[in-house]
Design a protein around this motif. Structure first.
Motif, PDB file in Angstrom:
ATOM      1  N   VAL A 112       5.539   2.437 -10.535  1.00 23.86           N
ATOM      2  CA  VAL A 112       4.527   1.405 -10.330  1.00 23.86           C
ATOM      3  C   VAL A 112       5.140   0.049 -10.007  1.00 23.86           C
ATOM      4  O   VAL A 112       6.148  -0.354 -10.597  1.00 23.86           O
ATOM      5  CB  VAL A 112       3.587   1.285 -11.564  1.00 23.86           C
ATOM      6  N   VAL A 113       4.536  -0.629  -9.029  1.00 22.28           N
ATOM      7  CA  VAL A 113       4.760  -2.053  -8.811  1.00 22.28           C
ATOM      8  C   VAL A 113       3.411  -2.734  -9.039  1.00 22.28           C
ATOM      9  O   VAL A 113       2.355  -2.108  -8.917  1.00 22.28           O
ATOM     10  CB  VAL A 113       5.290  -2.361  -7.398  1.00 22.28           C
ATOM     11  N   SER A 114       3.442  -4.003  -9.380  1.00 23.67           N
ATOM     12  CA  SER A 114       2.216  -4.688  -9.788  1.00 23.67           C
ATOM     13  C   SER A 114       1.966  -5.928  -8.940  1.00 23.67           C
ATOM     14  O   SER A 114       2.867  -6.727  -8.718  1.00 23.67           O
ATOM     15  CB  SER A 114       2.302  -5.099 -11.258  1.00 23.67           C
ATOM     16  N   THR A 115       0.731  -6.052  -8.481  1.00 27.80           N
ATOM     17  CA  THR A 115       0.300  -7.277  -7.817  1.00 27.80           C
ATOM     18  C   THR A 115      -0.448  -8.132  -8.835  1.00 27.80           C
ATOM     19  O   THR A 115      -1.368  -7.650  -9.493  1.00 27.80           O
ATOM     20  CB  THR A 115      -0.616  -6.975  -6.618  1.00 27.80           C
ATOM     21  N   VAL A 116      -0.044  -9.380  -8.958  1.00 20.57           N
ATOM     22  CA  VAL A 116      -0.684 -10.309  -9.893  1.00 20.57           C
ATOM     23  C   VAL A 116      -1.553 -11.259  -9.085  1.00 20.57           C
ATOM     24  O   VAL A 116      -1.054 -12.083  -8.311  1.00 20.57           O
ATOM     25  CB  VAL A 116       0.359 -11.082 -10.717  1.00 20.57           C
ATOM     26  N   HIS A 117      -2.873 -11.134  -9.266  1.00 18.23           N
ATOM     27  CA  HIS A 117      -3.833 -11.930  -8.495  1.00 18.23           C
ATOM     28  C   HIS A 117      -4.210 -13.224  -9.202  1.00 18.23           C
ATOM     29  O   HIS A 117      -4.827 -14.094  -8.586  1.00 18.23           O
ATOM     30  CB  HIS A 117      -5.104 -11.121  -8.257  1.00 18.23           C
ATOM     31  N   GLY A 118      -3.910 -13.307 -10.498  1.00 26.11           N
ATOM     32  CA  GLY A 118      -4.346 -14.491 -11.243  1.00 26.11           C
ATOM     33  C   GLY A 118      -3.754 -14.507 -12.635  1.00 26.11           C
ATOM     34  O   GLY A 118      -2.685 -13.942 -12.890  1.00 26.11           O
TER      35      GLY A 118
END
Length: 388
Positions: A112-118
């Motif tokens: 898993v890689v993670s996108t942080v939107h906020g």
């Protein structure tokens, strides 16, 4: 590559995260990848109500914030179960769209890689989902740090969020600013009259369009507060909102107090493809975001869509909006919460439509050059390959 985009929230739904997922999927597929989406929408409706919404509602009645945290944990467990059911597809990478989707992938044993939107914790505080200095606030911050340190790579949608992750978790991420499908969102002014007729908007009315989720950090009350001054000069001006959220009741109250019900329309949630028609029928788009409980706007997809659609944009000078709008070059920036300044900017673009047209022309050129979904997909691909 085989890529799974995962979220503990609904997909599709109204809001920037859902738009981001759909647009990223399109970009990755255009580059030849196989992309699936797994979300809370894949859970049967009766399970959503019985295992998440119902218990969470009751827990919040007993103690503010407990139901919110419970809901996130329950969504994570349900998403994890779905991931385990599709694990046989041998995805090369899971791109989790938030903290609890990250935990779901980790516990399912998937890369898993993670996108942080906020800012999960601060946004929960801003929306009133948890209380300041509560156990829930401390717990969520600990969960954020744990997720950021456990994933294989962090992607953030602007530089401020990148700095936030590094400050709180000591993890260096890669900032890839939000983006839009430049083929979908493009100038369509030749159909302006037809769209106005279709949606019952007066042909000769100046129209301000606010494509925003109705939540505090999006500053949605300020166009309402600014409109009376505009109406003094342009009495038939219309303010149209597309979105839902907890600020709806306050907005209705402010509209009634100012007796401007005939000049403001609250559409609620509308399909994303219909949003394009409202950009085309509008004269000006507004993105009036504000700071709220430590939260500030990232690279606003709404602002990018407005700029890509050929509409002059007025935005508040906060967060990522300052990165994408060059004041008086490809849009107007105003001070957040400054009612008089927002009114003046709205009147200025109605007084000088030729200026708005020039701003919009430059904005479209910027979007094509810097915010294409195809260019963004290539950057995501590089991170996925490095994290496999």
């Amino acid at each position: 590559m085989k890529i799974l985009l995962a979220t503990v929230y609904h997909y599709p739904h109204t809001g920037g995260l859902s738009v981001h997922v759909a647009t990223l999927k399109a970009g990755l597929e255009a580059r030849g990848h196989e992309v699936d989406v797994l979300s809370f929408s894949d859970i049967p409706e009766f399970e959503q109500k019985a295992k998440v919404r119902g218990p969470g509602f009751l827990m919040n009645k007993l103690s503010k914030g407990k139901g919110f945290v419970y809901g996130l944990k329950a969504r994570k467990k349900m998403l994890q179960k779905l991931m385990e059911q599709v694990k046989h597809k041998n995805y090369d990478i899971v791109n989790a769209q938030e903290v609890y989707a990250t935990f779901a992938a980790l516990d399912a044993g998937m890369p898993v890689v993670s996108t942080v939107h906020g800012y999960l914790t601060y946004e929960a505080l801003s929306a009133g989902n948890i209380l300041k200095d509560s156990p829930e606030e401390r717990f969520l911050m600990e969960e954020e740090v744990k997720a950021y340190r456990s994933t294989r790579a962090i992607i953030t949608v602007d530089t401020r969020i990148k700095e936030y992750v590094e400050r709180e978790a000591g993890v260096s991420g890669t900032a890839i600013r939000n983006f839009i499908n430049v083929d979908d969102f493009r100038p369509d002014t030749e159909n302006k009259a037809a769209y106005r007729q279709k949606h019952g908007v007066p042909a000769d009315a100046p129209v301000f369009f606010v494509p925003r989720r109705l939540t505090k950090k999006n500053g949605v009350i300020y166009p309402i507060l600014s409109l009376p001054a505009v109406l003094e000069k342009y009495p038939n001006a219309q303010l149209i909102y597309a979105g839902t959220g907890e600020a709806m009741e306050e907005m209705k109250r402010l509209i009634a107090e100012r007796k401007i019900e005939n000049n403001v329309t609250l559409l609620g949630a509308i399909p994303h493809h219909v949003i394009k028609e409202y950009y085309a029928l509008a004269d000006v788009a507004l993105v009036p975001s504000v700071h709220s409980a430590g939260v500030e706007e990232a690279t606003s997809i709404s602002a990018l869509e407005a700029m890509g659609s050929g509409q002059p944009l007025i935005a508040c000078a906060v967060g990522g909006l300052k990165e994408i709008v060059d004041h008086n070059v490809d849009g107007l920036l105003v001070e957040e919460k400054n009612v008089e300044e927002l009114s003046a900017a709205m009147i200025e673009l109605l007084d000088h439509p030729e200026k708005g047209q020039e701003l919009a022309k430059r904005a479209r050129a910027k979007i094509e050059a810097e915010y294409s979904h195809l260019a963004a997909a290539e950057k995501y691909e590089e991170i996925y390959l490095g994290a496999k």
